[in-house]
Scaffold this motif. Structure first.
Motif, PDB file in Angstrom:
ATOM      1  N   THR A  41       0.828  -1.210   0.000  1.00 13.42           N
ATOM      2  CA  THR A  41       0.000   0.000   0.000  1.00 13.42           C
ATOM      3  C   THR A  41       0.859   1.256   0.000  1.00 13.42           C
ATOM      4  O   THR A  41       0.619   2.190  -0.773  1.00 13.42           O
ATOM      5  CB  THR A  41      -0.944   0.001   1.220  1.00 13.42           C
ATOM      6  N   ARG A  42       1.884   1.292   0.859  1.00 15.46           N
ATOM      7  CA  ARG A  42       2.783   2.451   0.902  1.00 15.46           C
ATOM      8  C   ARG A  42       3.557   2.619  -0.399  1.00 15.46           C
ATOM      9  O   ARG A  42       3.746   3.729  -0.882  1.00 15.46           O
ATOM     10  CB  ARG A  42       3.751   2.339   2.070  1.00 15.46           C
ATOM     11  N   VAL A  44       2.694   1.580  -3.470  1.00 14.72           N
ATOM     12  CA  VAL A  44       1.791   2.033  -4.534  1.00 14.72           C
ATOM     13  C   VAL A  44       1.469   3.517  -4.356  1.00 14.72           C
ATOM     14  O   VAL A  44       1.479   4.284  -5.332  1.00 14.72           O
ATOM     15  CB  VAL A  44       0.506   1.176  -4.565  1.00 14.72           C
ATOM     16  N   ALA A  45       1.218   3.951  -3.131  1.00 17.70           N
ATOM     17  CA  ALA A  45       0.942   5.370  -2.889  1.00 17.70           C
ATOM     18  C   ALA A  45       2.143   6.234  -3.262  1.00 17.70           C
ATOM     19  O   ALA A  45       1.995   7.296  -3.880  1.00 17.70           O
ATOM     20  CB  ALA A  45       0.570   5.588  -1.419  1.00 17.70           C
ATOM     21  N   ARG A  46       3.327   5.778  -2.914  1.00 21.36           N
ATOM     22  CA  ARG A  46       4.546   6.529  -3.250  1.00 21.36           C
ATOM     23  C   ARG A  46       4.743   6.606  -4.761  1.00 21.36           C
ATOM     24  O   ARG A  46       5.099   7.639  -5.301  1.00 21.36           O
ATOM     25  CB  ARG A  46       5.757   5.891  -2.594  1.00 21.36           C
ATOM     26  N   ARG A  48       2.409   6.411  -7.088  1.00 22.05           N
ATOM     27  CA  ARG A  48       1.390   7.319  -7.639  1.00 22.05           C
ATOM     28  C   ARG A  48       1.790   8.775  -7.428  1.00 22.05           C
ATOM     29  O   ARG A  48       1.577   9.615  -8.292  1.00 22.05           O
ATOM     30  CB  ARG A  48       0.034   7.050  -7.014  1.00 22.05           C
ATOM     31  N   GLN A  49       2.357   9.063  -6.277  1.00 25.15           N
ATOM     32  CA  GLN A  49       2.745  10.433  -5.950  1.00 25.15           C
ATOM     33  C   GLN A  49       3.988  10.866  -6.727  1.00 25.15           C
ATOM     34  O   GLN A  49       4.070  12.003  -7.174  1.00 25.15           O
ATOM     35  CB  GLN A  49       3.029  10.552  -4.448  1.00 25.15           C
ATOM     36  N   VAL A 101       4.679  10.313   2.274  1.00 27.10           N
ATOM     37  CA  VAL A 101       3.645  10.192   1.254  1.00 27.10           C
ATOM     38  C   VAL A 101       2.465  11.026   1.716  1.00 27.10           C
ATOM     39  O   VAL A 101       1.998  10.903   2.836  1.00 27.10           O
ATOM     40  CB  VAL A 101       3.222   8.715   1.067  1.00 27.10           C
TER      41      VAL A 101
END
Length: 102
Positions: A41-42, A44-46, A48-49, A101
């Protein structure tokens, strides 16, 4: 042509792979119990950002660096120049990979 091809083909894979690798290793070596779902999850969020920033920075940094390296740097110093440039760029990637993030 080679530098542009490298940036078009390899850069979209290399920068994000660094972020994925560092996120997984950080989660695995951290003091907390390794949780695969949280790590994914972390990560993927990173991605995307930061994907656009990494890719854009790669073009902005490596195209001029390679042009300078192959255009002006004497052949016997090219490896040292490229290694020094890679150190600078990897420092940037490390900063990106370890930002909050949000």
């Amino acid at each position: 042509k080679k530098a542009f091809a490298h940036q078009t083909i390899c850069a979209p894979l290399l920068g994000p792979s660094f972020v994925v690798w560092s996120s997984i290793v950080e989660a695995a070596l951290g003091g907390e119990r390794f949780n695969v779902e949280q790590a994914v999850t972390r990560t993927v969020a990173r991605l995307r950002q930061d994907f656009a920033n990494i890719w854009g920075a790669s073009y902005a940094f490596w195209l001029p660096a390679n042009a300078l390296n192959y255009g002006l740097v004497p052949p016997h110093l090219r490896i040292a120049f490229n290694t020094s440039a890679a150190c600078v760029y990897n420092t940037f990637l490390t900063w990106i990979a370890h930002r909050k993030v949000g």
